[in-house]
Scaffold this motif. Structure first.
Motif, PDB file in Angstrom:
ATOM      1  N   GLY A  95       0.818  -1.206   0.000  1.00 56.57           N
ATOM      2  CA  GLY A  95       0.000   0.000   0.000  1.00 56.57           C
ATOM      3  C   GLY A  95       0.850   1.254   0.000  1.00 56.57           C
ATOM      4  O   GLY A  95       0.543   2.230  -0.692  1.00 56.57           O
ATOM      5  N   ALA A  96       1.954   1.230   0.740  1.00 56.89           N
ATOM      6  CA  ALA A  96       2.850   2.385   0.773  1.00 56.89           C
ATOM      7  C   ALA A  96       3.512   2.582  -0.585  1.00 56.89           C
ATOM      8  O   ALA A  96       3.702   3.721  -1.034  1.00 56.89           O
TER       9      ALA A  96
ATOM     10  N   ASP B 196      13.480   4.856 -13.144  1.00 59.05           N
ATOM     11  CA  ASP B 196      14.022   3.845 -12.233  1.00 59.05           C
ATOM     12  C   ASP B 196      14.320   4.413 -10.842  1.00 59.05           C
ATOM     13  O   ASP B 196      14.088   3.730  -9.833  1.00 59.05           O
ATOM     14  N   ALA B 197      14.817   5.635 -10.782  1.00 64.85           N
ATOM     15  CA  ALA B 197      15.144   6.230  -9.481  1.00 64.85           C
ATOM     16  C   ALA B 197      13.878   6.482  -8.670  1.00 64.85           C
ATOM     17  O   ALA B 197      13.856   6.265  -7.447  1.00 64.85           O
ATOM     18  N   VAL B 198      12.817   6.939  -9.329  1.00 63.29           N
ATOM     19  CA  VAL B 198      11.539   7.182  -8.643  1.00 63.29           C
ATOM     20  C   VAL B 198      10.964   5.857  -8.134  1.00 63.29           C
ATOM     21  O   VAL B 198      10.499   5.762  -6.987  1.00 63.29           O
ATOM     22  N   ILE B 199      11.017   4.836  -8.958  1.00 68.82           N
ATOM     23  CA  ILE B 199      10.505   3.516  -8.566  1.00 68.82           C
ATOM     24  C   ILE B 199      11.323   2.950  -7.417  1.00 68.82           C
ATOM     25  O   ILE B 199      10.766   2.456  -6.426  1.00 68.82           O
ATOM     26  N   GLY B 200      12.644   3.039  -7.511  1.00 68.24           N
ATOM     27  CA  GLY B 200      13.513   2.544  -6.447  1.00 68.24           C
ATOM     28  C   GLY B 200      13.264   3.249  -5.128  1.00 68.24           C
ATOM     29  O   GLY B 200      13.213   2.617  -4.063  1.00 68.24           O
TER      30      GLY B 200
ATOM     31  N   GLU C 103      10.940   3.364   0.275  1.00 70.84           N
ATOM     32  CA  GLU C 103      10.012   4.011   1.211  1.00 70.84           C
ATOM     33  C   GLU C 103       9.016   3.004   1.781  1.00 70.84           C
ATOM     34  O   GLU C 103       8.595   3.112   2.934  1.00 70.84           O
ATOM     35  N   ALA C 104       8.667   2.004   0.967  1.00 74.67           N
ATOM     36  CA  ALA C 104       7.686   1.005   1.380  1.00 74.67           C
ATOM     37  C   ALA C 104       8.328  -0.217   2.047  1.00 74.67           C
ATOM     38  O   ALA C 104       7.627  -1.193   2.345  1.00 74.67           O
TER      39      ALA C 104
END
Length: 197
Positions: free
Chosen positions: A108-109, A128-132, A137-138
């Motif tokens: 969910g996070a 990729d950086a945003v996804i990583g 964060e999750a």
């Protein structure tokens, strides 16, 4: 454990608006929430719908007004025309599929981080950086998507076929057994139905 199948697309504003509520409903009733990311660009035409670019202007105008009202009601910030709305949704979906298989974090996070990033923070959900960063964060290994890419791509394609065969035609879409609920604005109905009301 009974389950709720949650068909979603991470570029959808309505998945962003759904927020944590699907997880809260599942937890309240002791259900497992199984995420099934789908490619809506393929889902819509196969189930009688149209992608946003092909819709009549009156439909697009209404949808924009409604999204803004829903966001205000939920206390969420919403950019009506995010810069990266048309970016490739597959990488973020693959990462979600890989993370769900790997376990150990908060799905969910991750969904919130990606959708909030697109709809409220000006982030590119295909980067990729945003996804990583969203994975980290999750509570997931940021490289989990790299290791599970082939499996995730195959699952993404299989999810589409399953969605079509089960009568799913939009997102977010929730299926419990044979009972179906479409839209973030039907989450209360999902909650009530599971409660036997």
């Amino acid at each position: 454990m009974p389950q709720i199948d949650y068909y979603l697309a991470l570029q959808s504003p309505y998945v962003y608006l759904a927020g944590r509520r699907p997880w809260e409903i599942a937890a309240r009733h002791g259900y497992d929430l199984v995420l099934k990311p789908v490619d809506v660009a393929q889902l819509f035409p196969r189930t009688g719908g149209k992608v946003r670019e092909e819709r009549h202007p009156s439909r697009k105008d209404y949808a924009a007004q409604d999204r803004a009202r829903q966001a205000r009601k939920l206390g969420l910030r919403l950019d009506p025309a995010p810069l990266y709305r048309s970016a490739n949704p597959a990488p973020a979906a693959y990462a979600l599929i890989a993370a769900q298989k790997a376990g150990g974090g908060d799905l969910g996070a991750y969904v919130q981080a990606i959708t909030r990033g697109l709809w409220a923070e000006g982030k590119d959900h295909s980067d990729d950086a945003v996804i990583g960063a969203a994975l980290a964060e999750a509570g997931f290994d940021p490289k989990v998507a790299d290791r599970g890419m082939l499996m995730a791509a195959e699952t993404y394609a299989a999810n589409l076929e399953e969605a079509v065969s089960r009568g799913v035609f939009g997102v977010p879409f929730f299926v419990v057994g044979e009972e179906k609920f479409w839209g973030q604005d039907r989450l209360e109905d999902l909650d009530l139905w599971i409660s036997g009301k």
